[in-house]
Motif scaffolding. Structure first.
Motif, PDB file in Angstrom:
ATOM      1  N   ILE A 254       0.910  -1.206   0.080  1.00 25.28           N
ATOM      2  CA  ILE A 254       0.047  -0.077   0.000  1.00 25.28           C
ATOM      3  C   ILE A 254       0.774   1.147  -0.012  1.00 25.28           C
ATOM      4  O   ILE A 254       0.568   2.275  -0.821  1.00 25.28           O
ATOM      5  CB  ILE A 254      -0.940   0.083   1.270  1.00 25.28           C
ATOM      6  N   THR A 255       1.771   1.171   1.013  1.00 31.73           N
ATOM      7  CA  THR A 255       2.839   2.198   1.009  1.00 31.73           C
ATOM      8  C   THR A 255       3.525   2.524  -0.419  1.00 31.73           C
ATOM      9  O   THR A 255       3.661   3.872  -0.883  1.00 31.73           O
ATOM     10  CB  THR A 255       4.053   2.167   1.965  1.00 31.73           C
ATOM     11  N   LEU A 256       4.026   1.409  -0.959  1.00 36.17           N
ATOM     12  CA  LEU A 256       4.524   1.627  -2.361  1.00 36.17           C
ATOM     13  C   LEU A 256       3.502   2.208  -3.510  1.00 36.17           C
ATOM     14  O   LEU A 256       3.711   3.476  -4.228  1.00 36.17           O
ATOM     15  CB  LEU A 256       5.116   0.321  -2.783  1.00 36.17           C
TER      16      LEU A 256
ATOM     17  N   ALA B 171       7.313  -5.314  15.795  1.00 37.49           N
ATOM     18  CA  ALA B 171       7.712  -3.870  15.480  1.00 37.49           C
ATOM     19  C   ALA B 171       7.679  -3.821  14.143  1.00 37.49           C
ATOM     20  O   ALA B 171       7.204  -2.605  13.617  1.00 37.49           O
ATOM     21  CB  ALA B 171       9.184  -3.849  16.049  1.00 37.49           C
ATOM     22  N   LEU B 172       8.177  -4.645  13.264  1.00 39.22           N
ATOM     23  CA  LEU B 172       7.876  -4.532  11.891  1.00 39.22           C
ATOM     24  C   LEU B 172       6.708  -4.307  11.370  1.00 39.22           C
ATOM     25  O   LEU B 172       6.215  -3.589  10.532  1.00 39.22           O
ATOM     26  CB  LEU B 172       8.738  -5.897  11.051  1.00 39.22           C
ATOM     27  N   LEU B 173       5.589  -5.138  11.923  1.00 36.10           N
ATOM     28  CA  LEU B 173       4.248  -5.082  11.612  1.00 36.10           C
ATOM     29  C   LEU B 173       3.790  -3.715  12.001  1.00 36.10           C
ATOM     30  O   LEU B 173       2.927  -3.024  11.329  1.00 36.10           O
ATOM     31  CB  LEU B 173       3.464  -6.059  12.294  1.00 36.10           C
ATOM     32  N   VAL B 174       4.126  -3.115  13.051  1.00 41.07           N
ATOM     33  CA  VAL B 174       3.656  -2.054  13.605  1.00 41.07           C
ATOM     34  C   VAL B 174       4.311  -0.612  12.740  1.00 41.07           C
ATOM     35  O   VAL B 174       3.616   0.353  12.210  1.00 41.07           O
ATOM     36  CB  VAL B 174       4.005  -1.325  14.982  1.00 41.07           C
ATOM     37  N   LEU B 175       5.345  -1.097  12.494  1.00 38.13           N
ATOM     38  CA  LEU B 175       6.112  -0.015  11.468  1.00 38.13           C
ATOM     39  C   LEU B 175       5.302   0.111  10.155  1.00 38.13           C
ATOM     40  O   LEU B 175       5.236   1.307   9.548  1.00 38.13           O
ATOM     41  CB  LEU B 175       7.682  -0.126  11.259  1.00 38.13           C
ATOM     42  N   SER B 176       5.024  -1.010   9.681  1.00 37.65           N
ATOM     43  CA  SER B 176       4.553  -1.018   8.108  1.00 37.65           C
ATOM     44  C   SER B 176       3.031  -0.462   8.131  1.00 37.65           C
ATOM     45  O   SER B 176       2.715   0.145   7.327  1.00 37.65           O
ATOM     46  CB  SER B 176       4.542  -2.589   7.830  1.00 37.65           C
ATOM     47  N   ARG B 177       2.435  -0.954   9.233  1.00 42.91           N
ATOM     48  CA  ARG B 177       1.074  -0.245   9.572  1.00 42.91           C
ATOM     49  C   ARG B 177       1.000   1.173   9.477  1.00 42.91           C
ATOM     50  O   ARG B 177       0.193   2.017   8.937  1.00 42.91           O
ATOM     51  CB  ARG B 177       0.229  -0.861  10.463  1.00 42.91           C
ATOM     52  N   THR B 178       1.888   1.862  10.302  1.00 41.67           N
ATOM     53  CA  THR B 178       2.152   3.319  10.506  1.00 41.67           C
ATOM     54  C   THR B 178       2.466   4.034   9.258  1.00 41.67           C
ATOM     55  O   THR B 178       2.004   5.294   8.758  1.00 41.67           O
ATOM     56  CB  THR B 178       3.400   3.487  11.681  1.00 41.67           C
ATOM     57  N   LEU B 179       3.464   3.231   8.383  1.00 38.75           N
ATOM     58  CA  LEU B 179       3.780   3.845   7.283  1.00 38.75           C
ATOM     59  C   LEU B 179       2.710   4.000   6.210  1.00 38.75           C
ATOM     60  O   LEU B 179       2.536   4.735   5.405  1.00 38.75           O
ATOM     61  CB  LEU B 179       5.155   3.033   6.561  1.00 38.75           C
ATOM     62  N   GLY B 180       1.864   2.785   6.232  1.00 43.42           N
ATOM     63  CA  GLY B 180       0.894   2.701   5.333  1.00 43.42           C
ATOM     64  C   GLY B 180      -0.150   3.764   5.569  1.00 43.42           C
ATOM     65  O   GLY B 180      -0.721   4.632   4.548  1.00 43.42           O
ATOM     66  N   GLY B 181      -0.570   3.778   6.914  1.00 46.48           N
ATOM     67  CA  GLY B 181      -1.472   5.105   7.265  1.00 46.48           C
ATOM     68  C   GLY B 181      -0.944   6.174   7.042  1.00 46.48           C
ATOM     69  O   GLY B 181      -1.894   7.230   6.581  1.00 46.48           O
ATOM     70  N   ILE B 182       0.293   6.507   7.393  1.00 40.94           N
ATOM     71  CA  ILE B 182       0.826   8.040   7.082  1.00 40.94           C
ATOM     72  C   ILE B 182       0.778   8.104   5.753  1.00 40.94           C
ATOM     73  O   ILE B 182       0.423   9.516   5.158  1.00 40.94           O
ATOM     74  CB  ILE B 182       2.342   8.179   7.559  1.00 40.94           C
TER      75      ILE B 182
END
Length: 260
Positions: free
Chosen positions: A45-47, A112-123
């Motif tokens: 999603i981020t990409l 931690a990687l899951l939280v980071l990826s979710r945060t990055l996608g939401g941002i």
């Protein structure tokens, strides 16, 4: 000259696309990213969203990365805490601090990687709205979506006051700099405190003037919002119909996949 808030959205070709569609896309992919049990769908999603912002929205890469870096850097602190202090499993990395063992486990790293990826996608989803929808148009779309008028009214006034705050802060700071008020650290701290106190008084006065001007124009408690009509084009529908199933498919296929 610095660009503030609406400048990016007003200059982006993406602002001419249908706002309801953009808001629905951002809502859908945000929910999909948060619901994921693997870091891969949020990273996908981020990409995709970053590609849409930079190449379709014609947003400068440096400006995008600079704005993205601020919340991402803040979230990294929490991610490091999760990686080192939560979870169990095999130890990946560890060290001793005053006789206490601090280690990173496989479960902690995956979380931690899951939280980071979710945060990055939401941002990125929020930045997608930030770079393609001017705030005034966003408020009109939210009104069409039956968001309470109280929330819209407060949001509009707060958004307007942000520019008042920035305008007063820049004017006061320029006036202090022309008088060499920041020549050393001791004097800088003193006049920084004066700047903050002056800001409070000036913004309060601006708020009172705004209240008087609104009342003089027969303000009845409701703010009229203009809604621009932007039809949805066929390529946008095709891309959306192709993108949503791909996200759902990836969400299903990676539900049990972990990075470590």
């Amino acid at each position: 000259m610095h660009r503030f808030m609406d400048d990016h959205a007003l200059m982006s070709p993406g602002r001419h696309r249908n706002n309801n569609l953009k808001l629905f896309i951002a809502f859908f992919v945000t929910m999909a990213g948060v619901s994921s049990s693997s870091p891969l769908p949020p990273l996908f999603i981020t990409l995709c969203i970053s590609t849409a912002i930079i190449y379709f929205g014609k947003v400068n890469k440096k400006a995008y990365l600079k704005i993205l870096g601020a919340p991402l850097g803040f979230s990294l602190t929490g991610v490091l805490i999760i990686a080192f202090f939560f979870g169990s499993g095999a130890e990946i990395f560890g060290f001793d601090v005053f006789g206490f063992r601090i280690d990173m486990s496989t479960e902690g790293l995956n979380t931690a990687l899951l939280v980071l990826s979710r945060t990055l996608g939401g941002i990125c989803c929020l930045l997608f709205l930030y770079f393609t929808i001017p705030m005034v148009e966003l408020f009109s779309v939210l009104k069409a979506w039956k968001i309470p008028d109280v929330f819209l009214k407060l949001s509009t006034l707060i958004y307007r006051d942000l520019f008042v705050f920035l305008d007063v802060a820049m004017a006061v700071k320029v006036a202090q700099e022309t008088r060499l008020r920041y020549k050393d650290k001791k004097v800088s701290f003193h006049f920084m405190a004066m700047l903050l106190s002056t800001l409070f008084i000036r913004v309060w006065e601006k708020g009172e003037k705004l209240f008087v001007s609104m009342n003089s124009r027969c303000y009845s408690g409701k703010l009229p919002l203009f809604e621009a009509r932007k039809p949805i084009k066929s390529p946008e529908i095709i891309l959306t119909e192709a993108y949503f199933p791909s996200v759902l498919t990836l969400l299903y296929l990676t539900k049990n996949i972990q990075i470590v």
